[in-house]
Motif scaffolding. Structure first.
Motif, short mmCIF file in Angstrom:
data_model
loop_
_atom_site.label_atom_id
_atom_site.label_comp_id
_atom_site.label_asym_id
_atom_site.label_seq_id
_atom_site.Cartn_x
_atom_site.Cartn_y
_atom_site.Cartn_z
N ALA A 321 0.81 -1.22 0.00
CA ALA A 321 0.00 0.00 0.00
C ALA A 321 0.84 1.27 0.00
O ALA A 321 0.28 2.37 -0.03
CB ALA A 321 -0.93 0.01 1.22
N ASP A 322 2.16 1.15 0.03
CA ASP A 322 3.04 2.31 0.03
C ASP A 322 3.03 2.96 -1.35
O ASP A 322 3.43 2.34 -2.34
CB ASP A 322 4.46 1.87 0.39
CG ASP A 322 5.43 3.05 0.48
OD1 ASP A 322 5.00 4.20 0.24
OD2 ASP A 322 6.62 2.82 0.77
N PRO A 323 2.56 4.22 -1.49
CA PRO A 323 2.47 4.83 -2.82
C PRO A 323 3.82 5.10 -3.47
O PRO A 323 3.89 5.28 -4.69
CB PRO A 323 1.72 6.15 -2.55
CG PRO A 323 1.97 6.44 -1.12
CD PRO A 323 2.06 5.11 -0.43
N SER A 324 4.90 5.13 -2.69
CA SER A 324 6.22 5.40 -3.25
C SER A 324 6.96 4.13 -3.66
O SER A 324 7.97 4.20 -4.36
CB SER A 324 7.08 6.17 -2.24
OG SER A 324 6.50 7.43 -1.94
N ARG A 325 6.47 2.97 -3.25
CA ARG A 325 7.17 1.72 -3.50
C ARG A 325 7.18 1.40 -5.00
O ARG A 325 6.15 1.48 -5.67
CB ARG A 325 6.49 0.60 -2.71
CG ARG A 325 7.21 -0.75 -2.75
CD ARG A 325 6.51 -1.70 -1.80
NE ARG A 325 6.97 -3.07 -1.89
CZ ARG A 325 8.01 -3.56 -1.23
NH1 ARG A 325 8.68 -2.77 -0.42
NH2 ARG A 325 8.36 -4.82 -1.36
N TRP A 326 8.34 1.07 -5.53
CA TRP A 326 8.58 0.69 -6.92
C TRP A 326 8.43 1.87 -7.89
O TRP A 326 8.54 1.68 -9.10
CB TRP A 326 7.65 -0.44 -7.38
CG TRP A 326 7.79 -1.72 -6.60
CD1 TRP A 326 6.90 -2.22 -5.70
CD2 TRP A 326 8.86 -2.67 -6.67
NE1 TRP A 326 7.34 -3.41 -5.18
CE2 TRP A 326 8.55 -3.71 -5.77
CE3 TRP A 326 10.05 -2.74 -7.39
CZ2 TRP A 326 9.38 -4.81 -5.58
CZ3 TRP A 326 10.87 -3.84 -7.20
CH2 TRP A 326 10.54 -4.85 -6.31
N HIS A 327 8.17 3.07 -7.40
CA HIS A 327 8.01 4.23 -8.27
C HIS A 327 9.40 4.76 -8.64
O HIS A 327 10.23 5.02 -7.77
CB HIS A 327 7.20 5.31 -7.55
CG HIS A 327 6.69 6.40 -8.44
ND1 HIS A 327 7.50 7.36 -9.00
CD2 HIS A 327 5.44 6.69 -8.87
CE1 HIS A 327 6.78 8.19 -9.73
NE2 HIS A 327 5.52 7.80 -9.67
N ASP A 328 9.64 4.96 -9.94
CA ASP A 328 11.00 5.31 -10.38
C ASP A 328 11.42 6.70 -9.96
O ASP A 328 12.61 7.05 -10.06
CB ASP A 328 11.13 5.15 -11.90
CG ASP A 328 10.24 6.11 -12.67
OD1 ASP A 328 9.39 6.77 -12.04
OD2 ASP A 328 10.38 6.20 -13.91
#
Length: 339
Positions: A321-328
């Motif tokens: 649920a982390d919105p920053s996870r895997w975001h480049d």
């Protein structure tokens, strides 16, 4: 007309032409180095999609895990839209995905789910396997004729309960209200202003039932409705200043998401179903410090899963649920990667 007054409209026209040229330059008919005509705007990351009842669902999942409460195998049938409402563009006004929302809600509650909604792939491969057309990886030393997939009696687990029902009500304009305030000067060429506001309320309802698969006995029924509010505020000013006419208006409007309201209805019903099946005494189970829904559980705001490896300390329902996870652009580990 004097030369001064003649040049003034020409200057205005020139400025407008220049602005139009700049705006037209933002879109091109030739692809750039990236292979695109234009770069899409917006940079909002992918986020979870919770409702006010999501926390209760994965609190129930953690409660069942803490006390080793087995979950019955659950399936989801058709949960259709029976309202018949059509939007102005010709499509359905209400989501047709309530069954999918129910699957997600059951996963958040830690339920064991068996697929019954879309079995097309399984049925196709079953037909292939029946004709010995499907092969699996061979173990070392196995004969070549053992490559095809066997059909074993009882290999598909059955469901204990399934959820069916439908969206049964959508009522527009249950109540509405508003105001219009206008004012202006009485002198010639005087200015005027207008302020308007509107509020309206609608609602949507759902009826679901929990059926025992082996006996077709309806063991639980819930019916809920949720009201949805919308608002609109606008203001405008009209005035003459030094021979010029000014007409300025602005406004804002908002409508509570209708489809998210359907998800909230589904999750509230699922909370009641699973609390009954788990034997939970009530919401007070979430007050127990031992039932921490923020731990390393595979259940979280996005749903639930069966861990393929023992890595739930770094990959679990909360990290999903982390919105920053895997975001480049937001995740430092991805940003520093070689890709």
């Amino acid at each position: 007309m004097t030369p001064h007054r003649l040049h003034r409209p020409l200057r205005v026209a020139a400025v407008l032409t220049a602005v139009a040229g700049v705006l037209a330059g933002c879109a091109s008919t030739s692809a750039g180095p990236s292979g695109r005509y234009a770069t899409p705007i917006g940079n909002a990351p992918v986020t979870s999609n919770p409702t006010p009842y999501s926390t209760a669902l994965y609190c129930l999942a953690d409660y069942a895990r803490r006390y080793n409460l087995p979950s019955p195998r659950m399936a989801v049938g058709r949960i259709s839209d029976y309202t018949g409402s059509i939007s102005s563009d010709g499509g359905r006004q209400i989501t047709q995905g309530a069954s999918l929302m129910t699957n997600t809600a059951l996963a958040k509650a830690g339920a064991r789910i068996v697929e019954r909604y879309d079995t097309s792939v399984s049925e196709l491969e079953l037909r292939y396997a029946n004709n010995k057309l499907i092969s699996d990886d061979l173990p070392n030393g196995a004969p070549q004729d053992a490559a095809y997939r066997r059909i074993l009696a009882g290999q598909v687990p059955g469901s204990d309960f399934y959820v069916v029902g439908g969206i049964t009500e959508v009522n527009y304009n249950i109540r509405s209200g508003g105001f219009d305030i206008a004012g202006g000067e009485v002198e010639q060429n005087g200015g005027s202003g207008l302020l308007t506001g509107k509020v309206f309320v609608m609602n949507i309802a759902i009826d679901l039932r929990l059926v025992q698969t082996t006996t077709l006995e309806v063991v639980d029924v819930v019916s809920y409705q949720k009201q949805i509010v919308g608002r609109e505020v606008s203001a405008g000013v009209f005035d003459f200043l030094n021979g010029n006419v000014f007409d300025i208006s602005a406004g804002t409007s908002g409508l509570e998401p209708v489809q998210l309201a359907v998800r909230a209805l589904v999750e509230r019903a699922t909370v009641e179903f699973m609390a009954n099946l788990y034997g939970a005494p009530g919401p007070e189970v979430c007050l127990n410090p031992a039932n921490d829904p923020l731990g390393d559980s595979p259940v979280g705001p996005t749903g639930g899963y069966y861990p393929a490896y023992a890595n739930t300390d770094t990959n679990n329902g909360q990290t999903r649920a982390d919105p920053s996870r895997w975001h480049d652009r937001r995740d430092g580990d991805v940003r520093r990667g070689r890709y």
